[in-house]
Enzyme design. Sequence first.
Site, PDB file in Angstrom:
ATOM      1  N   GLU A 210      19.265 -15.136  34.104  1.00 17.28           N
ATOM      2  CA  GLU A 210      17.889 -15.597  34.285  1.00 17.28           C
ATOM      3  C   GLU A 210      17.211 -15.449  33.199  1.00 17.28           C
ATOM      4  OE1 GLU A 210      17.652 -18.158  36.640  1.00 17.28           O
ATOM      5  OE2 GLU A 210      19.368 -17.985  37.651  1.00 17.28           O
ATOM      6  N   CYS A 244       7.910 -16.594  34.412  1.00 15.21           N
ATOM      7  CA  CYS A 244       8.667 -17.211  33.394  1.00 15.21           C
ATOM      8  C   CYS A 244       8.702 -18.703  33.225  1.00 15.21           C
ATOM      9  CB  CYS A 244      10.293 -16.837  33.762  1.00 15.21           C
ATOM     10  SG  CYS A 244      10.641 -17.275  35.546  1.00 15.21           S
TER      11      CYS A 244
HETATM   12  P1  NAD Z   1      13.273  -7.211  30.003  1.00 12.39           P
HETATM   13  O1  NAD Z   1      14.487  -8.185  29.579  1.00 12.39           O
HETATM   14  O2  NAD Z   1      12.469  -6.462  29.064  1.00 12.39           O
HETATM   15  O3  NAD Z   1      13.511  -6.372  31.023  1.00 12.39           O
HETATM   16  C1  NAD Z   1      14.285  -6.785  32.330  1.00 12.39           C
HETATM   17  C2  NAD Z   1      15.248  -5.540  32.985  1.00 12.39           C
HETATM   18  O4  NAD Z   1      16.209  -5.188  32.025  1.00 12.39           O
HETATM   19  C3  NAD Z   1      14.324  -4.359  33.484  1.00 12.39           C
HETATM   20  O5  NAD Z   1      14.759  -3.887  34.582  1.00 12.39           O
HETATM   21  C4  NAD Z   1      14.788  -3.449  32.356  1.00 12.39           C
HETATM   22  O6  NAD Z   1      14.782  -1.930  32.860  1.00 12.39           O
HETATM   23  C5  NAD Z   1      16.234  -3.648  31.717  1.00 12.39           C
HETATM   24  N1  NAD Z   1      16.151  -3.462  30.307  1.00 12.39           N
HETATM   25  C6  NAD Z   1      15.364  -3.685  29.322  1.00 12.39           C
HETATM   26  N2  NAD Z   1      15.876  -3.259  28.271  1.00 12.39           N
HETATM   27  C7  NAD Z   1      17.159  -3.091  28.420  1.00 12.39           C
HETATM   28  C8  NAD Z   1      18.324  -2.677  27.578  1.00 12.39           C
HETATM   29  N3  NAD Z   1      18.182  -2.623  26.292  1.00 12.39           N
HETATM   30  N4  NAD Z   1      19.455  -2.329  28.188  1.00 12.39           N
HETATM   31  C9  NAD Z   1      19.570  -2.681  29.490  1.00 12.39           C
HETATM   32  N5  NAD Z   1      18.414  -3.140  30.321  1.00 12.39           N
HETATM   33  C10 NAD Z   1      17.236  -3.182  29.856  1.00 12.39           C
HETATM   34  O7  NAD Z   1      12.305  -8.260  30.852  1.00 12.39           O
HETATM   35  P2  NAD Z   1      10.739  -8.060  31.248  1.00 12.39           P
HETATM   36  O8  NAD Z   1       9.902  -7.694  30.283  1.00 12.39           O
HETATM   37  O9  NAD Z   1      10.920  -7.120  32.432  1.00 12.39           O
HETATM   38  O10 NAD Z   1      10.242  -9.474  31.821  1.00 12.39           O
HETATM   39  C11 NAD Z   1      10.102 -10.698  31.094  1.00 12.39           C
HETATM   40  C12 NAD Z   1      11.101 -11.703  30.686  1.00 12.39           C
HETATM   41  O11 NAD Z   1      11.869 -12.009  31.570  1.00 12.39           O
HETATM   42  C13 NAD Z   1      10.465 -12.760  30.226  1.00 12.39           C
HETATM   43  O12 NAD Z   1      11.331 -13.269  28.933  1.00 12.39           O
HETATM   44  C14 NAD Z   1      10.527 -13.849  31.310  1.00 12.39           C
HETATM   45  O13 NAD Z   1      10.428 -15.132  30.996  1.00 12.39           O
HETATM   46  C15 NAD Z   1      11.929 -13.486  31.816  1.00 12.39           C
HETATM   47  N6  NAD Z   1      11.924 -13.828  33.251  1.00 12.39           N
HETATM   48  C16 NAD Z   1      12.925 -14.655  33.532  1.00 12.39           C
HETATM   49  C17 NAD Z   1      12.815 -15.257  34.693  1.00 12.39           C
HETATM   50  C18 NAD Z   1      13.893 -16.192  35.274  1.00 12.39           C
HETATM   51  O14 NAD Z   1      13.834 -16.589  36.479  1.00 12.39           O
HETATM   52  N7  NAD Z   1      14.420 -17.028  34.445  1.00 12.39           N
HETATM   53  C19 NAD Z   1      12.025 -14.597  35.942  1.00 12.39           C
HETATM   54  C20 NAD Z   1      11.136 -13.630  35.533  1.00 12.39           C
HETATM   55  C21 NAD Z   1      11.372 -13.386  34.090  1.00 12.39           C
END
Ligand code: NAD
Length: 456
Positions: A210, A244
């Site tokens: 997602e 998002c």
């Molecule tokens: P992110 O991808 O930075 O982090 C999400 C999760 O992944 C966190 O728990 C983090 O600890 C983990 N993570 C981060 N880097 C990692 C790595 N290198 N290896 C493994 N795990 C890792 O996202 P964010 O900043 O928390 O959220 C923002 C993003 O999420 C935006 O792009 C937004 O559009 C998207 N989002 C999508 C939805 C949806 O339902 N499609 C909902 C909310 C947010």
Amino acid sequence: MSHIDGIVSAQRAFFNAGKTRDVDFRIRQLGILRRALKENEKQILDALYADLGKSDYEAYMTEVGIVLEDIRYYLKKIRRWARPRRVRTPYYHLPASSWIYPEPYGVALIIAPWNYPFQLAVAPLVAAVSAGNCAVIKPSEFSVSTSQVLADLARRYFDPAFIGVVTGDVAVSKALLAEKFDKIFFTGSPGVGRIVMGAAARHLTPVTLELGGKSPCIVEKDADIPLSAKRIASGKFINAGQTCIAPDYLLVQRSVRDSLVDEIQGHIRKFFGENPAESKVYPRIINKNHLERLSGLVEGATLICGGDHDPETLYFAPTLVEGTDLSHPIMQEEIFGPILPVLTYDTITEVIDMVNSRPKPLALYLFTGDAGKAKAVMNKTAFGGGCVNDTLIHFATPHLPFGGVGNSGMGSYHGKFGFDTFTHYKGIMKNTFHVDLPFRYPPFFKYINLLKKVLR
Ligand code: NAD
């Protein structure tokens, strides 16, 4: 990290013991989850206020209430969904019968982001539990208070061998991804989505991703401009734009641009007062880094309104900016904050071409009074999901799949789609010993004419 290894092997043993295959067990656990949320509602709402300055109303509407409603819906449907279902059988296999057995994947990993830190961790959990899985949740390290509450609730209400919460940063997330899970459900950015999918590939673990992206919001001149403006302003500035599926940028037909912009500004004032910094219902940016990223995005842009921000209080004003060149960072990266660029266009064909020339967005919103035009745009553009004449509400129903496509993700959830996401559907044909047709056994040649009549 041995505690991670420990929790995954404990969950595997728990799953293999077969408890979660019992639908009554799942129903009881969903009931416990509901009780946990109700008994600790204040603690959850306080944590969401501490992390993002969400008002109780907004937090209940978009995080706690939506999950409670989800649980209610799953409890109503779960028995029917979990039952083996008989389907048709081709006549040449009769008297055998055909069945679809829903089977839980096993141990699921749910990785959540910080923007709706409660809902985006717990809604997938509801689907995973309903489908009969054990689950490990890894909440975001940035929504510290909510992550703590999640860990605390899991500890107090559930056996960690069934539901566990592992808090921590990227290193913890990576350690989890090194383990073998049976399903990974990731919500986050497309960049990290690639890392998650790479890690899952090593174990051939199925993933649901997602992700995010730049969701366009298109306004035609035949739309109800005041109402469109109201719905755009509410969809954009809820959670201070950290949604998002928030409209990322506006594409408005030239002749109605000024009236739409005036109306949006009017609604910003109505929603948050003359000074949104003093509003009790306008949330804050998650942290200083994100605030700085947002202030970088508006640098050099032509402000229509807003733009002011304060790193101390993490306030960033609802902001409209003039549309820029598509190569400007504000039109390249997902904004994920309260900044709305306003671009104009002349014909809807231009818009369709522009949307289709960019990565497939998570959402698309179209405002028009012309149903034929709406149908044409829906048919000619690719995106995760969206609304005609509204924003965001397609998220809040169990009857629509929610998920992205291409750069905005793969797979979907909500309602039955969530149950399916955490389920493997096993196809079973049950034969009898009463009849045994000869033409499937070697040597085949004497049945070739019969076979050609059957499989034609
Ligand atoms: P992110 O991808 O930075 O982090 C999400 C999760 O992944 C966190 O728990 C983090 O600890 C983990 N993570 C981060 N880097 C990692 C790595 N290198 N290896 C493994 N795990 C890792 O996202 P964010 O900043 O928390 O959220 C923002 C993003 O999420 C935006 O792009 C937004 O559009 C998207 N989002 C999508 C939805 C949806 O339902 N499609 C909902 C909310 C947010």
